[in-house]
Design a protein around this motif. Structure first.
Motif, PDB file in Angstrom:
ATOM      1  N   ASP A  62      -5.593   4.408 -35.869  1.00 26.42           N
ATOM      2  CA  ASP A  62      -5.376   3.028 -35.523  1.00 26.42           C
ATOM      3  C   ASP A  62      -6.914   2.885 -34.740  1.00 26.42           C
ATOM      4  OD1 ASP A  62      -3.236   1.688 -35.959  1.00 26.42           O
ATOM      5  OD2 ASP A  62      -2.730   1.422 -34.066  1.00 26.42           O
ATOM      6  N   THR A  63      -7.121   3.915 -33.892  1.00 30.31           N
ATOM      7  CA  THR A  63      -8.479   3.239 -33.301  1.00 30.31           C
ATOM      8  C   THR A  63      -9.530   3.543 -34.132  1.00 30.31           C
ATOM      9  OG1 THR A  63      -7.266   5.048 -31.448  1.00 30.31           O
ATOM     10  CG2 THR A  63      -9.583   4.383 -30.989  1.00 30.31           C
ATOM     11  N   LEU A  64      -9.737   4.473 -35.251  1.00 30.22           N
ATOM     12  CA  LEU A  64     -10.817   4.483 -36.036  1.00 30.22           C
ATOM     13  C   LEU A  64     -10.823   3.104 -36.880  1.00 30.22           C
ATOM     14  CD1 LEU A  64     -11.043   7.852 -37.613  1.00 30.22           C
ATOM     15  CD2 LEU A  64     -12.698   6.680 -36.600  1.00 30.22           C
ATOM     16  N   GLY A  65      -9.704   2.758 -37.166  1.00 33.54           N
ATOM     17  CA  GLY A  65      -9.499   1.259 -37.943  1.00 33.54           C
ATOM     18  C   GLY A  65      -9.945   0.419 -37.085  1.00 33.54           C
ATOM     19  N   ASN A  66      -9.965   0.050 -36.194  1.00 36.69           N
ATOM     20  CA  ASN A  66     -10.274  -0.880 -34.982  1.00 36.69           C
ATOM     21  C   ASN A  66     -11.684  -1.023 -34.757  1.00 36.69           C
ATOM     22  OD1 ASN A  66      -7.632  -2.426 -35.345  1.00 36.69           O
ATOM     23  ND2 ASN A  66      -7.249  -1.016 -33.339  1.00 36.69           N
ATOM     24  N   GLY A  67     -12.228   0.420 -34.792  1.00 37.33           N
ATOM     25  CA  GLY A  67     -13.915   0.387 -34.395  1.00 37.33           C
ATOM     26  C   GLY A  67     -13.850   0.144 -33.237  1.00 37.33           C
ATOM     27  N   VAL A  68     -15.381  -0.370 -32.810  1.00 34.99           N
ATOM     28  CA  VAL A  68     -15.738  -0.565 -31.246  1.00 34.99           C
ATOM     29  C   VAL A  68     -14.919  -1.838 -30.887  1.00 34.99           C
ATOM     30  CG1 VAL A  68     -17.746  -0.945 -30.006  1.00 34.99           C
ATOM     31  CG2 VAL A  68     -17.850   0.748 -31.859  1.00 34.99           C
ATOM     32  N   ARG A  69     -14.563  -2.006 -29.695  1.00 32.51           N
ATOM     33  CA  ARG A  69     -13.648  -3.173 -29.222  1.00 32.51           C
ATOM     34  C   ARG A  69     -14.595  -3.808 -28.173  1.00 32.51           C
ATOM     35  NH1 ARG A  69      -9.798   0.871 -29.290  1.00 32.51           N
ATOM     36  NH2 ARG A  69      -9.952   0.502 -27.107  1.00 32.51           N
ATOM     37  N   ALA A  70     -14.021  -5.069 -28.073  1.00 37.54           N
ATOM     38  CA  ALA A  70     -14.808  -5.750 -26.671  1.00 37.54           C
ATOM     39  C   ALA A  70     -14.717  -5.116 -25.465  1.00 37.54           C
ATOM     40  CB  ALA A  70     -14.100  -7.174 -26.625  1.00 37.54           C
ATOM     41  N   ASP A  71     -13.213  -4.292 -25.252  1.00 36.82           N
ATOM     42  CA  ASP A  71     -13.418  -3.680 -24.061  1.00 36.82           C
ATOM     43  C   ASP A  71     -14.318  -2.357 -23.645  1.00 36.82           C
ATOM     44  OD1 ASP A  71     -11.178  -2.558 -25.863  1.00 36.82           O
ATOM     45  OD2 ASP A  71     -10.868  -1.443 -24.177  1.00 36.82           O
ATOM     46  N   HIS A  72     -14.966  -2.085 -24.851  1.00 38.82           N
ATOM     47  CA  HIS A  72     -15.968  -0.914 -24.563  1.00 38.82           C
ATOM     48  C   HIS A  72     -17.325  -1.526 -23.629  1.00 38.82           C
ATOM     49  CE1 HIS A  72     -13.511   1.083 -27.901  1.00 38.82           C
ATOM     50  NE2 HIS A  72     -13.475   1.858 -26.873  1.00 38.82           N
ATOM     51  N   GLY A  73     -17.242  -2.677 -23.526  1.00 39.67           N
ATOM     52  CA  GLY A  73     -18.373  -3.459 -22.949  1.00 39.67           C
ATOM     53  C   GLY A  73     -19.891  -3.406 -23.893  1.00 39.67           C
ATOM     54  N   GLU A  74     -20.810  -3.572 -23.064  1.00 37.11           N
ATOM     55  CA  GLU A  74     -22.121  -3.804 -24.054  1.00 37.11           C
ATOM     56  C   GLU A  74     -22.853  -2.353 -23.955  1.00 37.11           C
ATOM     57  OE1 GLU A  74     -23.323  -5.852 -26.409  1.00 37.11           O
ATOM     58  OE2 GLU A  74     -21.528  -6.656 -26.301  1.00 37.11           O
ATOM     59  N   GLU A  75     -22.940  -1.855 -22.851  1.00 34.53           N
ATOM     60  CA  GLU A  75     -23.777  -0.686 -22.773  1.00 34.53           C
ATOM     61  C   GLU A  75     -23.160   0.516 -23.155  1.00 34.53           C
ATOM     62  OE1 GLU A  75     -25.771   0.266 -18.563  1.00 34.53           O
ATOM     63  OE2 GLU A  75     -25.234  -1.708 -18.487  1.00 34.53           O
ATOM     64  N   ASN A  76     -23.682   1.389 -23.989  1.00 34.86           N
ATOM     65  CA  ASN A  76     -23.071   2.459 -24.311  1.00 34.86           C
ATOM     66  C   ASN A  76     -21.840   2.469 -25.022  1.00 34.86           C
ATOM     67  OD1 ASN A  76     -25.230   4.226 -23.373  1.00 34.86           O
ATOM     68  ND2 ASN A  76     -24.605   4.490 -21.545  1.00 34.86           N
ATOM     69  N   LYS A  77     -21.925   1.509 -25.768  1.00 32.81           N
ATOM     70  CA  LYS A  77     -20.445   1.302 -26.373  1.00 32.81           C
ATOM     71  C   LYS A  77     -20.194   2.208 -27.370  1.00 32.81           C
ATOM     72  CE  LYS A  77     -22.297  -2.611 -29.127  1.00 32.81           C
ATOM     73  NZ  LYS A  77     -22.153  -4.071 -29.364  1.00 32.81           N
ATOM     74  N   ASP A  78     -21.269   2.840 -28.189  1.00 35.05           N
ATOM     75  CA  ASP A  78     -20.823   3.693 -29.201  1.00 35.05           C
ATOM     76  C   ASP A  78     -20.325   4.993 -28.553  1.00 35.05           C
ATOM     77  OD1 ASP A  78     -21.616   1.764 -30.941  1.00 35.05           O
ATOM     78  OD2 ASP A  78     -23.631   2.759 -31.313  1.00 35.05           O
ATOM     79  N   ASN A  79     -20.954   5.310 -27.440  1.00 34.89           N
ATOM     80  CA  ASN A  79     -20.524   6.685 -26.631  1.00 34.89           C
ATOM     81  C   ASN A  79     -19.430   6.668 -26.134  1.00 34.89           C
ATOM     82  OD1 ASN A  79     -22.589   8.501 -27.132  1.00 34.89           O
ATOM     83  ND2 ASN A  79     -23.653   7.880 -25.367  1.00 34.89           N
TER      84      ASN A  79
END
Ligand SMILES: [Zn+2]
Lengths: 291, 205
Positions: free
Chosen positions: A23-40
Motif C-alpha cells: 500500500d505504502t509503496l504504491g502511494n509513493g511519497v505523500r504530502a505529509d512527508h513534508g518538503e525537506e528530506n522527503k525521500d529519506n
C-alpha cells in the motif's frame, strides 16, 4: 485447537502487514512527508514496515512449529468419490456436503445438551431411565389395540359407582374419554393408546370439549393439577397401572366442594376450595397448603 | 347458575340502609371482591278475583341475573307451581287484569353486585313500595350445582364477611332441595320466602 487458531491468526496478521507495505509503496511519497528530506522519510517508513513484516513472519514460524502435523492423509470417506464426478452440475456438491456435515454436527451437540437437561427432569415420558431388567418386558404404551384400551377403561368404569366413563373415538383409533364424577364435575381425557395425553376438567353444567377451558376458576385449577397428575402417574412400562392410578386419584375430587383442607382445616383459601389432592394419600389441600 | 344462598342481614339501630350496604361493601372488598355493576330482583304479586273460587296468588319475579326470563310462582293453598317464561309473560298478566289484580305494593331488592373467584355476592336493600325494609345478602357459588355438596363451603364464605349472623342451617326453602340440581327458580323461591317475611314485619328487620 488453540495453537491452530493462533497460527491462523498469525497468517492473518502477516498478510495484513505485507499488504500495508505494498500500500505504502504504491502511494509513493505523500504530502505529509513534508518538503525537506522527503525521500529519506519515505525510506525510513518503509523500513519500519518491513521490520514489522519480519516480526510477524517470525511469529508465524513459531506458531507453525508448535503445531503437530496430522498423522496421515485425512480420510474423507465416501466423499472422495465426489472428485471422480464428471457431471458439471454435481461438482458443486462438496460445498453442500460440508454444510450439511456442519449442520449434523450442531444437531448432535444440541442433542447432547438436551439429553442432559431432560435426564434431570423427573416428568419425562420416555424409556430413558427404566432399568435394563424392565427393559426386556417393555411394552409400548402408545401402541395398544383398541380392545385392550376398552377393557382397561371398562374395568375402571365398573370400579367406581359414582364415576362414569364413556369412550368415544372421534379421531381414528385413539380413545377420548368422557368422565362424569357425580354431579360435581365432568372431564375429557384424550388418550394415545394407553397414555393419557390431555385432560380438561369442567363443571357439571358446562359443555365439554377438548380445547376450551372452564369458565370457573376452581375447575381451571383442577385441570392444571390433573395435568401434573397425568405426568406424575405416567409409567411407560406399566401403562395400565398408570391409567388406573390416575383415575383413582381423579375420583377423589368427588368431594371437591365438601372436604376441608387437611392442613388448615378450612374450606376456603383465596375463595377457592382445596383443589389439590395428594398423589399417594388422596388427601385434600389448598394450593397454598400443599405439603 | 350455581348454588345460591340468600339470607337477611339484621339491621341495627343508628345505621341506615345505605350505611349498612356501605359497611358490607367494605367487608366484601376487603376479601378481594370486585364490583361488577348492580343487580335488581323485583316481585309483583297478583291475587285472583274472589268470584273464581279459592283465592290464588301469583308472584311475578324478574331477576337481572336472568334478564330474558320472567319467573312466576302460583300459590294455591299448600301447593306452589313455578313457571319460567320469557318477557311476553308480563304482557299476558296485563291481559288477565280482570282475573288477577295487583293488591300489594311491589317489593324489590337492589344494590351492588360483586365477584370474587367463583363467588358472586349481591347486597340488596329491600324496599316495599317506597319504604325501606332491610338488607338481603345473596351469595352464589357458581361451579357447584348441588347444595348438599357445598353448603359448608358457602357458609364459611358468608361467615367470612357477615360474621356470627350466619345461621348453622341452610335457608328453609333450600333444606328440602339439598340434593337436587340447583335451578334459577330456586333463587326466585328464596327471594319470595324472604319477601314474605318482610311483608309480615312492621318496619325494618
Ligand atoms: Zn388449607
Amino acid at each position: 485447537m488453540e495453537p491452530f487458531y493462533t497460527a491462523l491468526n498469525a497468517v492473518k496478521v502477516l498478510r495484513s502487514s505485507v499488504g500495508h507495505v505494498f500500500d505504502t509503496l504504491g502511494n509513493g511519497v505523500r504530502a505529509d512527508h513534508g518538503e525537506e528530506n522527503k525521500d529519506n522519510k519515505f525510506l525510513l517508513e518503509l523500513q519500519e514496515l518491513l521490520s514489522t513484516v519480519n516480526v510477524n513472519l517470525r511469529e508465524l514460524d513459531q506458531a507453525v512449529n508448535s503445531l503437530t502435523p496430522p498423522p496421515g492423509p485425512f480420510n474423507l470417506g465416501n466423499s472422495t468419490y465426489l472428485t471422480q464426478e464428471c457431471t458439471l452440475e454435481r461438482q458443486a456438491l462438496y460445498a453442500d456436503l460440508v454444510k450439511s456435515y456442519k449442520w449434523t454436527d450442531k444437531v448432535h451437540e444440541y442433542g447432547n445438551l438436551a439429553v442432559t437437561l431432560f435426564s434431570q427432569n423427573s416428568l419425562k415420558r420416555s424409556y430413558i431411565n427404566s432399568s435394563s431388567k424392565r427393559r426386556r418386558m417393555q411394552t409400548s404404551s402408545h401402541n395398544v389395540p383398541p380392545q385392550t384400551v376398552d377393557q382397561v377403561i371398562g374395568n375402571i368404569d365398573r370400579q367406581f359407582s359414582d364415576m362414569s366413563v364413556t369412550i368415544q373415538r372421534p379421531y381414528a383409533t385413539n380413545a377420548v374419554l368422557q368422565i362424569t364424577l357425580g354431579r360435581i364435575l365432568k372431564a375429557m381425557a384424550a388418550f394415545k393408546g394407553l397414555m393419557i395425553e390431555w385432560v380438561v376438567v369442567k363443571g357439571h353444567g358446562e359443555t365439554l370439549d377438548l380445547w376450551t377451558e372452564s369458565r370457573h376458576k376452581v375447575f381451571r385449577k383442577v385441570t392444571e393439577n390433573a395435568h401434573a397428575a397425568m405426568l406424575h402417574f405416567y409409567s411407560p412400562t406399566m401403562p395400565e397401572l398408570a391409567v388406573r392410578s390416575f383415575m383413582t386419584w381423579f375420583h377423589s375430587y368427588n368431594t371437591l366442594f365438601s372436604d376441608p383442607c387437611k392442613r388448615c382445616g378450612n374450606h376456603l383459601h383465596s375463595a377457592l376450595p382445596p383443589t389439590w389432592r395428594d398423589f399417594r394419600t388422596l388427601e385434600p389441600f389448598h394450593e397454598e397448603c400443599k405439603p | 347458575m350455581g348454588v345460591t344462598v340468600l339470607q337477611q342481614f339484621p339491621m341495627v339501630e343508628n345505621r341506615t340502609g345505605p350505611q349498612t350496604i356501605e359497611f358490607l361493601t367494605k367487608r366484601v372488598v376487603a376479601l378481594g371482591a370486585v364490583q361488577t355493576g348492580q343487580f335488581l330482583v323485583d316481585c309483583e304479586t297478583y291475587m285472583s278475583v274472589p268470584n273464581l273460587g279459592p283465592q290464588r296468588t301469583v308472584h311475578v319475579v324478574h331477576n337481572s341475573e336472568a334478564p330474558a326470563s320472567v319467573f312466576a310462582v302460583l300459590e294455591s293453598g299448600q301447593r306452589s307451581v313455578p313457571l319460567v317464561a320469557d318477557g311476553l309473560f308480563d304482557l299476558l298478566m296485563q291481559k288477565m287484569a280482570t282475573i288477577y289484580s295487583k293488591k300489594q305494593p311491589k317489593i324489590e331488592a337492589k344494590g351492588p353486585r360483586f365477584e370474587i373467584a367463583d363467588f358472586c355476592v349481591k347486597l340488596g336493600s329491600v324496599t316495599m313500595g317506597q319504604n325501606f325494609k332491610g338488607v338481603l345478602v345473596e351469595v352464589e357459588y357458581r361451579p357447584c350445582l348441588v347444595a348438599s355438596s357445598c353448603w359448608e363451603l358457602v357458609r364459611e364464605f358468608l361467615q367470612g364477611f357477615l360474621g356470627s349472623v350466619v345461621p348453622a342451617t341452610p335457608p328453609p326453602y333450600l333444606q328440602n332441595r339439598m340434593n337436587e340440581l340447583y335451578q334459577p327458580i330456586d333463587t326466585v323461591n328464596q327471594y319470595l320466602e324472604q319477601f314474605a317475611q318482610y311483608r309480615k314485619a312492621t318496619g325494618v328487620r
